[in-house]
Design a protein around this motif. Structure first.
Motif, PDB file in Angstrom:
ATOM      1  N   VAL A   1       0.843  -1.202   0.000  1.00  0.00           N
ATOM      2  CA  VAL A   1       0.000   0.000   0.000  1.00  0.00           C
ATOM      3  C   VAL A   1       0.878   1.252   0.000  1.00  0.00           C
ATOM      4  N   ALA A   2       1.907   1.260   0.822  1.00  0.00           N
ATOM      5  CA  ALA A   2       2.806   2.422   0.881  1.00  0.00           C
ATOM      6  C   ALA A   2       3.440   2.680  -0.479  1.00  0.00           C
ATOM      7  N   LYS A   3       3.854   1.634  -1.138  1.00  0.00           N
ATOM      8  CA  LYS A   3       4.461   1.789  -2.466  1.00  0.00           C
ATOM      9  C   LYS A   3       3.466   2.407  -3.442  1.00  0.00           C
ATOM     10  N   ARG A   4       2.228   1.903  -3.431  1.00  0.00           N
ATOM     11  CA  ARG A   4       1.196   2.419  -4.341  1.00  0.00           C
ATOM     12  C   ARG A   4       0.841   3.872  -4.034  1.00  0.00           C
TER      13      ARG A   4
ATOM     14  N   ALA B   1       3.260  13.439  14.927  1.00  0.00           N
ATOM     15  CA  ALA B   1       3.571  14.701  14.249  1.00  0.00           C
ATOM     16  C   ALA B   1       4.269  14.497  12.905  1.00  0.00           C
ATOM     17  N   ALA B   2       4.468  13.246  12.501  1.00  0.00           N
ATOM     18  CA  ALA B   2       5.184  12.943  11.256  1.00  0.00           C
ATOM     19  C   ALA B   2       4.246  13.052  10.054  1.00  0.00           C
ATOM     20  N   PRO B   3       4.812  13.283   8.874  1.00  0.00           N
ATOM     21  CA  PRO B   3       3.994  13.290   7.652  1.00  0.00           C
ATOM     22  C   PRO B   3       3.315  11.933   7.458  1.00  0.00           C
ATOM     23  N   PRO B   4       2.229  11.894   6.687  1.00  0.00           N
ATOM     24  CA  PRO B   4       1.461  10.658   6.512  1.00  0.00           C
ATOM     25  C   PRO B   4       2.300   9.481   6.020  1.00  0.00           C
ATOM     26  N   MET B   5       2.123   8.358   6.688  1.00  0.00           N
ATOM     27  CA  MET B   5       2.795   7.106   6.362  1.00  0.00           C
ATOM     28  C   MET B   5       1.780   5.975   6.429  1.00  0.00           C
ATOM     29  N   VAL B   6       2.230   4.805   6.028  1.00  0.00           N
ATOM     30  CA  VAL B   6       1.486   3.577   6.268  1.00  0.00           C
ATOM     31  C   VAL B   6       2.224   2.885   7.408  1.00  0.00           C
TER      32      VAL B   6
ATOM     33  N   VAL C   1      -7.436  -0.935   0.358  1.00  0.00           N
ATOM     34  CA  VAL C   1      -6.803  -0.045   1.333  1.00  0.00           C
ATOM     35  C   VAL C   1      -6.321   1.225   0.635  1.00  0.00           C
ATOM     36  N   VAL C   2      -5.823   1.102  -0.579  1.00  0.00           N
ATOM     37  CA  VAL C   2      -5.430   2.279  -1.361  1.00  0.00           C
ATOM     38  C   VAL C   2      -6.661   3.159  -1.619  1.00  0.00           C
TER      39      VAL C   2
END
Length: 183
Positions: free
Chosen positions: A30-33, A78-83, A171-172
């Motif tokens: 999902v993170a890759k996509r 507080a971090a930028p959006p991640m999976v 999920v994407v």
């Protein structure tokens, strides 16, 4: 509020579930996509501590490990959006979910204890909470203790009923418009 199609939610996507539910595998894909970073809590904690999760449990105890997970959660708030793929017991930490949502979304990858154990046995991954005389009973006990907390997720997806590609696609889709494409 529903996001316009094509616009990603501005928070983390957090995958929760029993060990063996596919949090790390699905999370990486999902993170890759989504072109987002992926963070597996266990791997990050092992890197920071310089020892395996199994050793942390054995030498320092589960409470210390959960404290490390909570500290990492505070940092990620507080971090930028991640999976994110926290450990299966992350949901048991008071306040952890609240730190990441909103705007983050928590997705429960539901799997039966029997299937989770089958997958873990097949993968030969060592899980500290399953290193017991009766792993089936231990997995059922995990489910019994955590199922109510997993139910607090924003969305639940039965990973046994959906092939991995459709799960990843769904999920994407959730990241883009807040809905799951599972019919």
């Amino acid at each position: 509020m529903t996001q316009p199609a094509g616009l990603q939610i501005d928070g983390h996507l957090v995958l929760v579930g029993l060990p063996g539910s596919g949090k790390s595998t699905v999370g990486r894909a999902v993170a890759k996509r989504l072109s987002r970073p992926f963070l597996d809590f266990d791997a990050e904690i092992e890197k920071r501590e310089g020892i395996s999760v199994s050793r942390i449990f054995a030498e320092r105890g589960e409470a210390v490990f959960r404290g490390l997970e909570f500290a990492l959660t505070q940092e990620l708030a507080a971090a930028p959006p991640m999976v994110l793929a926290p450990g299966g017991g992350w949901v048991t930490i008071p306040g952890a979910m609240a730190l990441l949502r909103p705007p983050g979304r928590i997705i429960h990858l539901h799997i039966s204890p029997k299937e989770a154990l089958r997958r873990l046995t097949r993968s030969r991954i060592v899980r500290p909470l399953l290193a017991q005389a009766d792993p089936a009973m231990a997995m059922q006990s995990l489910w019994d203790r955590r199922s109510g907390l997993y139910a607090l997720a924003d969305v639940t997806v039965n990973v046994e009923a959906v092939d991995s590609q459709r799960l990843i696609d769904s999920v994407v889709a959730l990241a883009h418009d807040g809905t799951l494409g599972i019919g």
